[in-house]
Design a protein around this motif. Sequence first.
Motif, PDB file in Angstrom:
ATOM      1  N   THR A 190     -39.526  -8.623   1.433  1.00  0.00           N
ATOM      2  CA  THR A 190     -39.034  -8.204   2.280  1.00  0.00           C
ATOM      3  C   THR A 190     -37.167  -7.504   2.135  1.00  0.00           C
ATOM      4  N   PRO A 191     -37.722  -6.051   1.709  1.00  0.00           N
ATOM      5  CA  PRO A 191     -35.884  -5.871   0.993  1.00  0.00           C
ATOM      6  C   PRO A 191     -35.472  -4.840   2.368  1.00  0.00           C
ATOM      7  N   THR A 192     -34.326  -5.162   1.761  1.00  0.00           N
ATOM      8  CA  THR A 192     -32.405  -4.970   2.612  1.00  0.00           C
ATOM      9  C   THR A 192     -32.747  -3.140   2.671  1.00  0.00           C
ATOM     10  N   ILE A 193     -32.156  -2.987   4.040  1.00  0.00           N
ATOM     11  CA  ILE A 193     -32.132  -1.492   4.605  1.00  0.00           C
ATOM     12  C   ILE A 193     -30.610  -1.542   4.858  1.00  0.00           C
ATOM     13  N   SER A 194     -30.191   0.063   4.968  1.00  0.00           N
ATOM     14  CA  SER A 194     -29.024   0.567   5.339  1.00  0.00           C
ATOM     15  C   SER A 194     -28.231  -0.134   6.349  1.00  0.00           C
ATOM     16  N   PRO A 195     -26.909  -0.648   6.185  1.00  0.00           N
ATOM     17  CA  PRO A 195     -26.381  -1.627   7.214  1.00  0.00           C
ATOM     18  C   PRO A 195     -26.012  -0.313   8.574  1.00  0.00           C
ATOM     19  N   LEU A 196     -25.956  -0.704   9.460  1.00  0.00           N
ATOM     20  CA  LEU A 196     -25.961   0.589  11.038  1.00  0.00           C
ATOM     21  C   LEU A 196     -24.553   0.725  10.813  1.00  0.00           C
ATOM     22  N   CYS A 197     -24.562   1.807  10.992  1.00  0.00           N
ATOM     23  CA  CYS A 197     -23.166   2.695  11.611  1.00  0.00           C
ATOM     24  C   CYS A 197     -22.722   3.082  13.261  1.00  0.00           C
TER      25      CYS A 197
ATOM     26  N   PHE B 106     -40.784  -6.804  11.876  1.00  0.00           N
ATOM     27  CA  PHE B 106     -39.883  -6.310  12.535  1.00  0.00           C
ATOM     28  C   PHE B 106     -38.562  -6.306  11.986  1.00  0.00           C
ATOM     29  N   MET B 107     -37.706  -5.817  13.015  1.00  0.00           N
ATOM     30  CA  MET B 107     -35.925  -6.104  12.465  1.00  0.00           C
ATOM     31  C   MET B 107     -35.922  -7.766  12.198  1.00  0.00           C
ATOM     32  N   GLU B 108     -35.147  -8.390  11.647  1.00  0.00           N
ATOM     33  CA  GLU B 108     -34.871  -9.474  11.153  1.00  0.00           C
ATOM     34  C   GLU B 108     -34.270  -9.545  12.222  1.00  0.00           C
ATOM     35  N   SER B 109     -33.211  -9.097  12.931  1.00  0.00           N
ATOM     36  CA  SER B 109     -32.277  -9.475  14.484  1.00  0.00           C
ATOM     37  C   SER B 109     -33.601  -9.294  15.502  1.00  0.00           C
ATOM     38  N   ASP B 110     -34.172  -8.910  15.464  1.00  0.00           N
ATOM     39  CA  ASP B 110     -35.221  -8.654  16.886  1.00  0.00           C
ATOM     40  C   ASP B 110     -36.395 -10.193  17.239  1.00  0.00           C
ATOM     41  N   VAL B 111     -36.031 -11.064  15.649  1.00  0.00           N
ATOM     42  CA  VAL B 111     -36.411 -12.605  15.698  1.00  0.00           C
ATOM     43  C   VAL B 111     -36.432 -13.618  14.921  1.00  0.00           C
TER      44      VAL B 111
ATOM     45  N   MET C  70     -20.042  13.440   9.806  1.00  0.00           N
ATOM     46  CA  MET C  70     -19.465  12.584  10.895  1.00  0.00           C
ATOM     47  C   MET C  70     -19.128  12.113  10.068  1.00  0.00           C
ATOM     48  N   ILE C  71     -18.316  10.947  11.102  1.00  0.00           N
ATOM     49  CA  ILE C  71     -17.397  10.024  10.531  1.00  0.00           C
ATOM     50  C   ILE C  71     -18.298   9.236  10.783  1.00  0.00           C
ATOM     51  N   ALA C  72     -18.030   7.788  10.058  1.00  0.00           N
ATOM     52  CA  ALA C  72     -19.026   6.906  10.015  1.00  0.00           C
ATOM     53  C   ALA C  72     -18.573   5.498   9.415  1.00  0.00           C
ATOM     54  N   ILE C  73     -18.440   4.870  10.826  1.00  0.00           N
ATOM     55  CA  ILE C  73     -18.187   3.238  10.539  1.00  0.00           C
ATOM     56  C   ILE C  73     -19.313   2.270  10.177  1.00  0.00           C
ATOM     57  N   PRO C  74     -19.244   1.916   8.883  1.00  0.00           N
ATOM     58  CA  PRO C  74     -20.437   0.689   8.985  1.00  0.00           C
ATOM     59  C   PRO C  74     -20.088  -0.712  10.109  1.00  0.00           C
ATOM     60  N   LEU C  75     -21.277  -0.723  11.062  1.00  0.00           N
ATOM     61  CA  LEU C  75     -20.713  -2.240  11.698  1.00  0.00           C
ATOM     62  C   LEU C  75     -21.330  -3.487  11.193  1.00  0.00           C
ATOM     63  N   GLY C  76     -21.007  -3.683  10.080  1.00  0.00           N
ATOM     64  CA  GLY C  76     -22.478  -5.195   9.610  1.00  0.00           C
ATOM     65  C   GLY C  76     -22.902  -5.441   8.006  1.00  0.00           C
ATOM     66  N   PRO C  77     -23.374  -6.000   7.875  1.00  0.00           N
ATOM     67  CA  PRO C  77     -23.770  -6.088   6.524  1.00  0.00           C
ATOM     68  C   PRO C  77     -25.504  -5.264   6.041  1.00  0.00           C
ATOM     69  N   ALA C  78     -26.252  -5.018   5.242  1.00  0.00           N
ATOM     70  CA  ALA C  78     -27.183  -4.432   4.746  1.00  0.00           C
ATOM     71  C   ALA C  78     -28.317  -5.126   5.623  1.00  0.00           C
ATOM     72  N   ARG C  79     -28.974  -4.688   6.174  1.00  0.00           N
ATOM     73  CA  ARG C  79     -30.449  -5.533   7.262  1.00  0.00           C
ATOM     74  C   ARG C  79     -31.835  -5.658   5.953  1.00  0.00           C
ATOM     75  N   ARG C  80     -32.814  -6.267   7.161  1.00  0.00           N
ATOM     76  CA  ARG C  80     -33.845  -6.842   6.263  1.00  0.00           C
ATOM     77  C   ARG C  80     -34.446  -7.005   7.273  1.00  0.00           C
ATOM     78  N   TYR C  81     -35.948  -7.038   7.219  1.00  0.00           N
ATOM     79  CA  TYR C  81     -37.223  -6.412   8.048  1.00  0.00           C
ATOM     80  C   TYR C  81     -37.525  -7.886   7.900  1.00  0.00           C
ATOM     81  N   ALA C  82     -38.221  -8.470   8.406  1.00  0.00           N
ATOM     82  CA  ALA C  82     -39.234 -10.234   8.447  1.00  0.00           C
ATOM     83  C   ALA C  82     -40.328  -9.803   9.422  1.00  0.00           C
TER      84      ALA C  82
ATOM     85  N   TRP D  44     -45.829  -0.722   7.115  1.00  0.00           N
ATOM     86  CA  TRP D  44     -44.687  -1.875   5.742  1.00  0.00           C
ATOM     87  C   TRP D  44     -44.521  -1.753   5.398  1.00  0.00           C
ATOM     88  N   GLN D  45     -43.165  -1.659   4.930  1.00  0.00           N
ATOM     89  CA  GLN D  45     -42.267  -1.835   3.344  1.00  0.00           C
ATOM     90  C   GLN D  45     -42.236  -3.377   3.494  1.00  0.00           C
TER      91      GLN D  45
END
Length: 302
Positions: free
Chosen positions: A265-272, A243-248, A155-167, A205-206
Amino acid sequence: MISYSLTDFDAVIAISRRGSFRAAALDLGMSTTALSNAIAKLEGQLGVRLFNRTTRSVSLTDAGRRFVDQVTPALKDIYQALDAVRSEQETPSGTLRINAFATAAREIIEPLIIEFLRRFPQVHVDLVTEGNFVDIVAEGFDFGIRSENRIPADMIAIPLGPARRYAVVAAPSYLAHRDQPRVPSDLLAHACVCTRLPNGSMFRWQFKDKDQVLQVDVRGPITLDEASLARTAVMGGMGIGFFMESDVLPDIEAGRLVRLLEEWTPTISPLCLYYPSRRNPPAAFKVFVDLARELARSSRKR
């Protein structure tokens, strides 16, 4: 004179793919009754049954299987021809179908989907959220939105932002008479709001200590399978949530929730946004890709 439509053929293929009238009807944006009536009408016109139906399952008959095998490549050619014509449109129009998991959809609805519809009001977006990973080509989607590490290599992938984090968070009312956890293992002495994955397993929980990944099997008074429900339970003081940090983040910034174990809490892969290569994509498809690339560029500048 008997006439057939592409919609009839799409309906047969959708049911054969999903193995369910209800699931196919949802994909097609129609009621189960309307879909059942359409198939009954088509079977009447053809003079053969395409599906074996029971109260528990739906399967193709031998005639239905031959029909699907022959119609599928023909439909692909027809839709490619339509794409070639639509690619010449000056004003993008039509429908774009997008598959995403719910958290991803919440993250991109405003900067990507709503912004796109503001710019191109003649396009309709059909956004489907589900927890299980699906084959977007086989399921009839134009695009998928997933974590970068979940995207197929072809697949062709376009990252939509930086790495994300849990909270890890809790309501002030829950923490009022309790010590805050200082390390992940402290969670075992706390009530936690547990979540279940789409496959039925419990979400572990990671956390991360330097290069070592830690997983904690928490316990608590309630188990839920949707992030917004879990957030409501945590806001109500039922326990600590993950949670995903963006949700809270808005709740943390407003003081409605307290962040815990942030250094763990670690960073995880960005959304694409991802999609298959298309020879003559419609105008709506091309401008949606352009906007996704614009969003990717702007996120890199922050």
